[in-house]
Design an enzyme around this catalytic site. Structure first.
Site, short mmCIF file in Angstrom:
data_model
loop_
_atom_site.label_atom_id
_atom_site.label_comp_id
_atom_site.label_asym_id
_atom_site.label_seq_id
_atom_site.Cartn_x
_atom_site.Cartn_y
_atom_site.Cartn_z
N GLU A 182 0.82 -1.22 0.00
CA GLU A 182 0.00 0.00 0.00
C GLU A 182 0.85 1.27 0.00
OE1 GLU A 182 -2.83 -0.18 3.28
OE2 GLU A 182 -4.23 -1.26 2.00
N GLU A 251 -6.74 -7.59 -0.54
CA GLU A 251 -7.28 -7.55 0.83
C GLU A 251 -8.76 -7.21 0.80
OE1 GLU A 251 -5.16 -5.08 3.67
OE2 GLU A 251 -3.23 -5.72 2.86
C1 GAL Z 1 -4.34 -2.43 5.18
C2 GAL Z 1 -2.96 -3.04 5.31
C3 GAL Z 1 -3.02 -4.32 6.11
C4 GAL Z 1 -3.82 -4.13 7.35
C5 GAL Z 1 -5.19 -3.62 7.00
C6 GAL Z 1 -6.08 -3.36 8.19
O1 GAL Z 1 -4.25 -1.08 4.87
O2 GAL Z 1 -2.42 -3.29 4.05
O3 GAL Z 1 -1.72 -4.75 6.40
O4 GAL Z 1 -3.15 -3.24 8.16
O5 GAL Z 1 -5.07 -2.40 6.35
O6 GAL Z 1 -6.26 -4.51 8.89
#
Ligand code: GAL
Length: 844
Positions: A182, A251
């Site tokens: 990110e 994600e």
């Molecule tokens: C995203 C990040 C993850 C985790 C998630 C929240 O922004 O890439 O590693 O932190 O948020 O759980």
């Protein structure tokens, strides 16, 4: 011993056989990842290996496979693997090679997110804190010292994977690797050096020659051939930055993380399934649940500030490794439905037509005649009935139906065919070790941690030091100590009046001790401001401030420099005269960590444990120790810390993490029944308001022996350890489900080889999750218009009187049962109404 060794050798051989499988060629095109020339629909889930134990891994991976996953995604945790520069750790929970091989053994792929920046609510985002002390280093930007370390560690991991032949190009399971994480969310803060760093990261990764593609998430300008991927609660609107790259979602947040002091987030499965379905509807071909199993932040691994020890995440597999129902089951059905569409999905791009306002049909039709359709109602208010290809379909608001043959519905995201399974924690008192030699009446022994400076390595510095620069995060604790001489005529001593000590800190907890006694404390995420009335005496006084970190920051531009600890000012003010003195730039004495940490009291070994009664309770800074027998049975184990304050705990020398049952969630913003319709956000669905954020702390079974276990706590705040109890987590003593007449037939009734539907009616099916259990009673059954949810079902105006007897007959005495939801079975208690069958059953 010999036997164990044999088993080890055999399983090693087995693992080798698996990874010696033939090499696969992984590429991609605009539609999908392509493995050995075939496009793939891939469903992935995150399991972070150090958040569980190697003993748990096989079961977690199997449950992931049974849930329909093709891929396991994990970050690589640099600070776990290289806690000290050039001193590597790939053992135990950090045995990355073993984890990857176990995934391969289960027949699943791996997406390895090397980073090496992870974020992940992990301490310092995964960076080792020693990195911060390299002269001239600047994190995550075009800086030579940083790039040298990042390249060295990334290459180290790639080499390790190559040596073990774990890339798909070598016959292993890894089909994709990620560099950075990110970075696009923060790169503008780093200016043009951010851009050049990003490009350098990309070419550095490519130069490592893994033989499989790389991705960067949330990086719209990821250079070719790196695939830019999306993270978020929804990614259907995302398009990759080139027509040659597939639409991938790295994600999909299945819930959200918990913080100390916060209510518990949850994400309704209807919405999660909707997000997934609309992603595949709109040409996505790879999505990953973050998290599929969240697990536990053992030791001091949790990020910060104030991330809790539980990393449950409301994931389909809960913190303890039990499937969470109906979330896990509903998603499994979804995955099956998507896979039924695979050929059509991969062969073409969709034809999209509107079926009305907020109503969309996407049809994947191939020249060879296969056809799959997704029908979406993206409205948040009203259910709809749509006509598609001449047939009529009921589409609840915010839902998607999947039609693998363009005709019959295999799945609807808002119609759940998977039963809710209750989970319960049953309490077991801490059973003292049977042959404990300890005095009767006092199963606990203790050691008092000295208040203030007690170690030989304490040092004096003028002014207030930043905490992370001082402790290098070797400990949560830093003492700031000051001796003051007060003369008899000073205003602070005016009869009947108090002085006020003012302390300012950037986190996360401060305790102020005056002359060895706790005078006040406070905590906060970014700013703590304390005003504590204190009593000083003529002559020598000590002010001892204990500053405590609760996880180092893991997210945001320059998070590595946020800092912690007492920033000042620290002042003393006379309550009476109002005059004040600033102590901030005095000669402070510092002590990094506690004495008991240096002598490793967490292991339990020491000759100094005191077992005399009475046991001191409700006093700050006491180490406690007891021995105990394992809770009976084989269910997962937690310790309920209710009654204690805050601290760190160890079981047989293994740190189970920070406990803090006195950290209470705010009292508003919670809802028991969160409306899944409409966009989800991390504070939309919260529970547990006004209650402790976390009282139960996971102790993996493999860390406990049948008897003679040691539990050690460092209680910093003051509490009563004798109140501690064990809880074991059971699943599935009661099952609940409501299936309407408009529910699709179970997705399992679709034959996987040919898309012929062999059932048309909806079916309510129940199965006791524990294999030795059977359904012992039906507590509620109503075909008609039942209302309520599990535990509170009631009959509606319309109810078939035969409901209970029909369901009883079909279910009681068996582990599983199926009941067709139709008037053919139940008769029709109310002709004009839409009906459903609600059942609550008990298993034992
Ligand atoms: C995203 C990040 C993850 C985790 C998630 C929240 O922004 O890439 O590693 O932190 O948020 O759980």
């Amino acid at each position: 011993m010999v036997r164990g060794r044999k088993i080890e050798i055999v399983s090693c051989l087995l693992l080798q056989i698996v990874v010696a499988a033939t090499a696969a060629n992984v590429t991609y095109d605009h539609r999908a990842l392509v493995i050995d020339g075939k496009r793939k629909i891939l469903i992935s889930g995150s399991i972070h290996y150090p958040r569980s134990t190697p003993e748990m891994w096989p079961d977690l991976i199997q449950k992931s496979k049974d849930g329909g996953l093709d891929v396991i995604e994990t970050y690589v945790f640099w600070n776990g693997h290289e806690p000290h520069k050039n001193k590597y750790n790939f053992e135990g929970r950090y045995d990355l090679v073993k984890f990857v091989k176990l995934v391969a053994k289960a027949g699943l792929y791996v997406h390895l997110r090397i980073g090496p920046y992870a974020c992940a609510e992990w301490n310092y985002g995964g960076f080792p804190v020693w990195l911060h002390f390299i002269p001239g280093i600047k994190f995550r930007t075009d800086n030579e010292p940083f790039k040298a370390e990042m390249q060295r560690f990334t290459a180290k991991i790639v080499d390790l994977m190559k040596q073990e032949k774990l890339y798909a190009s070598q016959g292993g399971p890894i089909i994709l690797s990620q560099i950075e994480n990110e970075y696009g969310n923060v790169d503008s803060s780093y200016g043009s050096a951010g851009k050049s760093y990003m490009k350098w990261s990309a070419s550095m990764a490519l130069s490592l020659d893994t033989g499989v593609p790389w991705n960067m998430c949330q990086q719209g300008d990821a250079p070719d051939p790196i695939i830019n991927t999306c993270n978020g609660f929804y990614c259907d609107q995302f398009t990759p930055n080139s027509n040659n790259k597939p639409k991938m979602w790295t994600e999909n947040w299945s819930g959200w993380f918990l913080g100390f002091g916060d209510p518990t987030p949850y994400r309704p499965v209807e919405d999660l399934a909707f997000a997934v379905a609309i992603f595949y509807q709109r040409s996505g071909t790879f999505q990953n649940y973050y998290m599929y199993h969240g697990g536990t932040n053992f030791e001091r691994t949790s990020g910060g500030p104030l991330i809790s020890t539980s990393y449950d995440y409301d994931a389909p597999i809960d913190e303890y490794g039990l499937v969470r129902q109906p979330k896990w089951g509903h998603l499994r059905d979804l995955h099956k439905a998507i896979k039924l569409c695979e050929d059509a999905l991969l062969a073409t791009d969709p034809t999209v037509t509107s079926l009305g306002s907020n109503l969309v049909a996407s049809v994947y039709k191939t020249s060879s005649g296969s056809c799959a359709a997704f029908l979406a109602n993206i409205g948040t208010e009203s259910d709809a009935t749509v006509t598609f290809n001449g047939n009529s379909y009921h589409l609840p608001a915010w839902s998607i139906s999947i039609l693998p043959d363009c005709k019959n519905v295999a799945f609807n995201t808002a119609k759940i065919n998977a039963a809710t399974e209750s989970t319960t924690f049953s309490s077991q008192s801490l059973k003292p070790n049977a042959d404990s030699s300890e005095e009767l009446g006092s199963q606990w022994s203790y050691i008092k941690e000295p208040i203030g400076i007690s170690k030989a390595d304490a040092f004096v510095k003028p002014g207030l030091l930043e905490q992370i620069n001082t402790t290098a995060d070797e400990s949560d604790y830093l003492w700031y100590s000051l001796r003051m001489d007060i003369k008899g005529d000073e205003t602070f001593l005016d009869e009947g009046s108090k002085a006020v000590l003012h302390v300012q800190s950037i986190g996360q907890v401060v305790y102020a001790f005056i002359n060895g006694k706790l005078a006040g404390s406070g905590n906060g995420k970014q700013k703590i401001s304390l005003d504590i009335p204190i009593n000083l005496v003529t002559g020598k006084n000590t002010i001892d401030l204990l500053s405590v970190t609760v996880g180092l920051a893991n997210y945001g531009a320059f998070f590595d420099l946020f800092g912690a600890g007492i920033t000042g000012p620290v002042t003393l003010k006379s309550a009476k005269s109002g005059s004040s003195i600033d102590l901030s730039s005095q000669q402070w004495t510092y002590q990094v960590g506690l004495k008991g940490e240096d002598t490793n009291l967490g292991s339990g070994d020491s000759s100094e444990w005191v077992s005399k009664s009475p046991l001191p309770t409700m006093q700050p800074l006491v180490w406690y120790k007891t021995t105990f027998d394992a809770p009976s049975g084989s269910d997962p184990v937690a310790i309920d810390f209710t009654g204690t304050g805050k601290g760190i705990a160890w079981v047989n020398g293994q740190s189970i993490g920070r406990y803090w049952p006195t950290s209470i969630a705010r009292n508003n913003g919670c809802t028991d029944s969160c409306n899944y319709r409409g966009s989800y956000s991390s504070n939309k669905c919260l529970k547990n308001c006004g209650k402790p954020s976390q009282t139960l702390y996971h102790v993996p079974r493999s860390w406990i022996k049948p008897s003679g276990n040691t539990l050690v706590l460092l209680e910093e705040m003051g509490g009563d350890p004798t109140k501690i109890s064990f809880a074991t987590k059971q699943t599935g003593s009661s099952l609940c489900l409501t299936v309407s007449q408009s529910h699709p037939a179970p997705v399992d009734s679709w034959a996987s080889d040919s898309k012929i539907l062999n059932r048309t009616s909806p079916v309510l099916s129940l199965k006791c999750p524990v294999s030795t259990h059977v359904i012992t009673s039906i507590n509620f059954a109503s075909f008609g218009t039942p209302t309520g949810t599990c535990g509170s079902f009631s009959h509606g105006r319309c109810n078939s009187p035969r409901s209970l007897s029909i369901v009883r007959k079909a279910c009681v005495g068996s582990r599983s049962c199926k009941v067709e939801v139709s008037t053919r079975v139940f008769g029709d208690p109310c002709r004009s109404l839409a009906k459903s069958l609600a059942v609550e059953a008990s298993c034992s």
